[in-house]
Motif scaffolding. Structure first.
Motif, PDB file in Angstrom:
ATOM      1  N   SER A 105       9.468   2.244  -1.797  1.00 60.94           N
ATOM      2  CA  SER A 105       8.111   2.521  -1.364  1.00 60.94           C
ATOM      3  C   SER A 105       7.193   1.517  -2.031  1.00 60.94           C
ATOM      4  O   SER A 105       7.457   1.036  -3.133  1.00 60.94           O
ATOM      5  CB  SER A 105       7.715   3.940  -1.757  1.00 60.94           C
ATOM      6  OG  SER A 105       7.448   4.001  -3.133  1.00 60.94           O
ATOM      7  N   GLN A 108       4.792  -1.284  -6.811  1.00 61.96           N
ATOM      8  CA  GLN A 108       3.591  -1.487  -7.639  1.00 61.96           C
ATOM      9  C   GLN A 108       3.863  -1.093  -9.089  1.00 61.96           C
ATOM     10  O   GLN A 108       3.459  -1.785 -10.022  1.00 61.96           O
ATOM     11  CB  GLN A 108       2.418  -0.655  -7.109  1.00 61.96           C
ATOM     12  CG  GLN A 108       1.800  -1.174  -5.827  1.00 61.96           C
ATOM     13  CD  GLN A 108       0.569  -0.369  -5.438  1.00 61.96           C
ATOM     14  OE1 GLN A 108      -0.344  -0.186  -6.240  1.00 61.96           O
ATOM     15  NE2 GLN A 108       0.540   0.125  -4.208  1.00 61.96           N
ATOM     16  N   HIS A 109       4.569   0.024  -9.267  1.00 61.90           N
ATOM     17  CA  HIS A 109       4.882   0.448 -10.636  1.00 61.90           C
ATOM     18  C   HIS A 109       5.792  -0.546 -11.333  1.00 61.90           C
ATOM     19  O   HIS A 109       5.620  -0.845 -12.518  1.00 61.90           O
ATOM     20  CB  HIS A 109       5.524   1.842 -10.627  1.00 61.90           C
ATOM     21  CG  HIS A 109       4.517   2.956 -10.522  1.00 61.90           C
ATOM     22  ND1 HIS A 109       3.670   3.278 -11.555  1.00 61.90           N
ATOM     23  CD2 HIS A 109       4.204   3.778  -9.500  1.00 61.90           C
ATOM     24  CE1 HIS A 109       2.874   4.266 -11.169  1.00 61.90           C
ATOM     25  NE2 HIS A 109       3.176   4.592  -9.918  1.00 61.90           N
ATOM     26  N   ARG A 145       0.860  -1.194   0.000  1.00 63.99           N
ATOM     27  CA  ARG A 145       0.000   0.000   0.000  1.00 63.99           C
ATOM     28  C   ARG A 145       0.889   1.235   0.000  1.00 63.99           C
ATOM     29  O   ARG A 145       1.959   1.266   0.594  1.00 63.99           O
ATOM     30  CB  ARG A 145      -0.973  -0.010   1.163  1.00 63.99           C
ATOM     31  CG  ARG A 145      -0.339   0.021   2.539  1.00 63.99           C
ATOM     32  CD  ARG A 145      -1.329  -0.395   3.605  1.00 63.99           C
ATOM     33  NE  ARG A 145      -2.509   0.461   3.592  1.00 63.99           N
ATOM     34  CZ  ARG A 145      -3.562   0.260   4.394  1.00 63.99           C
ATOM     35  NH1 ARG A 145      -3.566  -0.763   5.216  1.00 63.99           N
ATOM     36  NH2 ARG A 145      -4.598   1.066   4.360  1.00 63.99           N
ATOM     37  N   SER A 146       0.410   2.256  -0.716  1.00 57.93           N
ATOM     38  CA  SER A 146       1.306   3.356  -1.075  1.00 57.93           C
ATOM     39  C   SER A 146       1.856   4.126   0.118  1.00 57.93           C
ATOM     40  O   SER A 146       2.883   4.774   0.017  1.00 57.93           O
ATOM     41  CB  SER A 146       0.626   4.311  -2.054  1.00 57.93           C
ATOM     42  OG  SER A 146      -0.750   4.330  -1.844  1.00 57.93           O
ATOM     43  N   SER A 147       1.207   4.008   1.291  1.00 56.08           N
ATOM     44  CA  SER A 147       1.710   4.776   2.433  1.00 56.08           C
ATOM     45  C   SER A 147       2.920   4.120   3.083  1.00 56.08           C
ATOM     46  O   SER A 147       3.642   4.750   3.835  1.00 56.08           O
ATOM     47  CB  SER A 147       0.599   4.951   3.462  1.00 56.08           C
ATOM     48  OG  SER A 147       0.049   3.690   3.779  1.00 56.08           O
ATOM     49  N   GLU A 204       4.532   1.950  -3.403  1.00 57.20           N
ATOM     50  CA  GLU A 204       4.025   2.444  -4.681  1.00 57.20           C
ATOM     51  C   GLU A 204       5.022   2.205  -5.810  1.00 57.20           C
ATOM     52  O   GLU A 204       4.645   1.824  -6.920  1.00 57.20           O
ATOM     53  CB  GLU A 204       3.686   3.926  -4.564  1.00 57.20           C
ATOM     54  CG  GLU A 204       2.920   4.407  -5.774  1.00 57.20           C
ATOM     55  CD  GLU A 204       2.308   5.788  -5.577  1.00 57.20           C
ATOM     56  OE1 GLU A 204       1.978   6.133  -4.435  1.00 57.20           O
ATOM     57  OE2 GLU A 204       2.165   6.494  -6.587  1.00 57.20           O
ATOM     58  N   SER A 205       6.311   2.411  -5.534  1.00 59.02           N
ATOM     59  CA  SER A 205       7.287   2.196  -6.608  1.00 59.02           C
ATOM     60  C   SER A 205       7.358   0.715  -6.979  1.00 59.02           C
ATOM     61  O   SER A 205       7.582   0.373  -8.142  1.00 59.02           O
ATOM     62  CB  SER A 205       8.661   2.742  -6.212  1.00 59.02           C
ATOM     63  OG  SER A 205       9.224   1.955  -5.199  1.00 59.02           O
ATOM     64  N   ILE A 235      -2.485   1.442  -6.352  1.00 53.69           N
ATOM     65  CA  ILE A 235      -2.703   2.463  -7.365  1.00 53.69           C
ATOM     66  C   ILE A 235      -3.700   1.962  -8.413  1.00 53.69           C
ATOM     67  O   ILE A 235      -3.779   0.755  -8.661  1.00 53.69           O
ATOM     68  CB  ILE A 235      -1.370   2.899  -8.026  1.00 53.69           C
ATOM     69  CG1 ILE A 235      -0.657   1.705  -8.665  1.00 53.69           C
ATOM     70  CG2 ILE A 235      -0.467   3.579  -7.015  1.00 53.69           C
ATOM     71  CD1 ILE A 235       0.587   2.092  -9.436  1.00 53.69           C
TER      72      ILE A 235
END
Ligand SMILES: Nc1ncnc2c1ncn2[C@@H]1O[C@H](COP(=O)(O)OP(=O)(O)OP(=O)(O)O)[C@@H](O)[C@H]1O
Ligand SMILES: [Mg+2]
Length: 333
Positions: A140, A145-146, A130-132, A142-143, A223
């Motif tokens: 992170s 996930q990307h 999760r992005s937090s 989020e990175s 995301i």
């Protein structure tokens, strides 16, 4: 690549031997795997790509998500690897870890790129991205996930031996407990469907409302591009007391069967009454860790007995009828 006889129902039958309950998730997984290989066989477009139906497994901790995928990978004779999202996020080099997973997939395919390119990757603990979430020295969520998004969409990835693997047709299964998702879903329930007339089929409406929506996952911290790549969502449910009993006593490699074999090897018959399993299941329900605490409680029960057995070869049978009573020992004449 998938044998003709590996139909969805055959897959479910195999899973049933090891995984108790979770019928919905079993069916969804079985159909996803089956249709993945049928699509590859029949629906390739000019570029050789197919429209993939990656799967997300959502359910409480200790209810069988990892077990389902491990069992599935043992059954299927296709390249299948597991990657852990937690370890991806703990390193600064998430991309290298992802490459390593693809390399393992190629190894599982005995170096055959074609086969590896149609394999299955299971990414466990996806909710930890999760992005937090981000700690020092890590990537992170989020990175990561990307980074995962890139291979889920299908881009050629260069491996150590300088060969390229195209991930376009690799099936991705993601799993996670998503603690707190229930609350998000309850809050967004108002946007769901409600019966407007008596004619509406309430069952269908209930099912639609129980669906995890991409917006719920977004609110949780995945995301949108990522949730968009996981069109199929299957839910696992809390295990009931009878299910916990079956997990301990009758599943194919249940802990009871394992210990019966260990005792038999010592020349001792182990007999545990049904009440014991119910008592253990009740404790496990209190601990709220799904089936995970069963083994610990069971082993606590067995440890003192297993301590005695090797020094007392005259014991031929052990009987346990309650968690709160001493075991009965029977001796050889
Ligand atoms: N439905 C089930 N049938 C049989 N055994 C189960 C089932 N669910 C859990 N278990 C037992 O509990 C252990 C933990 O389950 P598993 O690792 O699959 O949980 P999980 O859903 O992946 O949880 P988490 O979200 O914490 O990773 C398994 O190794 C297995 O022994
Ligand atoms: Mg797990």
């Amino acid at each position: 690549m998938l044998a003709r006889e590996t139909t969805p129902s055959a897959i479910v039958r195999y899973l049933d031997e090891y995984v108790i309950g979770q019928d919905e998730a079993k069916k969804v997984l079985a159909v996803a795997v089956y249709s993945h290989y049928r699509k590859i066989a029949t629906l390739r477009n000019d570029q050789g790509a197919i429209a993939k139906s990656n799967v997300l497994l959502v359910g409480p901790s200790g209810t069988g998500k990892t077990l389902l995928c491990d069992t599935l990978s043992r059954m299927l004779k296709v390249p299948f690897v597991t990657a852990d999202a937690t370890s991806l996020a703990q390193t600064k080099y998430a991309n290298e870890e992802i490459e390593a997973a693809l390399q393992r997939l190629l190894d599982k395919a005995d170096g055959n790129i074609e086969d590896a390119q149609q394999g299955i990757i299971f990414i466990d603990e996806i909710d930890k991205l999760r992005s937090s979430n981000a700690a020092a020295g890590s990537s992170s969520g989020e990175s990561v996930q990307h980074a995962l998004l890139k291979i889920m969409e299908g881009s050629p990835v260069k491996l150590k031996d300088n060969r390229y693997i195209d991930t376009a047709n690799i099936l991705f299964i993601c799993g996670g407990a998503f603690v707190g998702l229930e609350n998000i879903m309850t809050r967004t329930h108002g946007f769901g469907f409600i019966a407007t007339s008596a004619d509406d089929n309430q069952n269908i409406l209930d099912r639609l409302n129980k669906r995890v929506k991409p917006t719920d996952l977004f609110e949780f911290g995945l995301i949108p591009e990522f949730t968009g790549r996981l069109p199929v969502i299957a839910r696992l449910h809390d295990l009931s007391k009878p299910m916990l009993v079956r997990i301990m006593s009758t599943a194919k490699n249940s802990i009871y069967r394992q210990y019966i074999a260990i005792f038999r090897d010592e020349g001792v018959e182990l007999s545990i009454g049904p009440r014991v399993f119910e008592q253990i299941a009740e404790l496990a329900l209190e601990y709220k860790t799904g089936a995970r605490s069963l083994r610990g409680i069971f082993e606590e029960l067995i440890t003192p007995i297993l301590y005695l057995i090797p020094d007392n070869p005259e014991i031929c049978k052990v009987e346990i009828s309650s968690l709160f009573e001493d075991a009965r020992y029977f001796r050889r004449k």
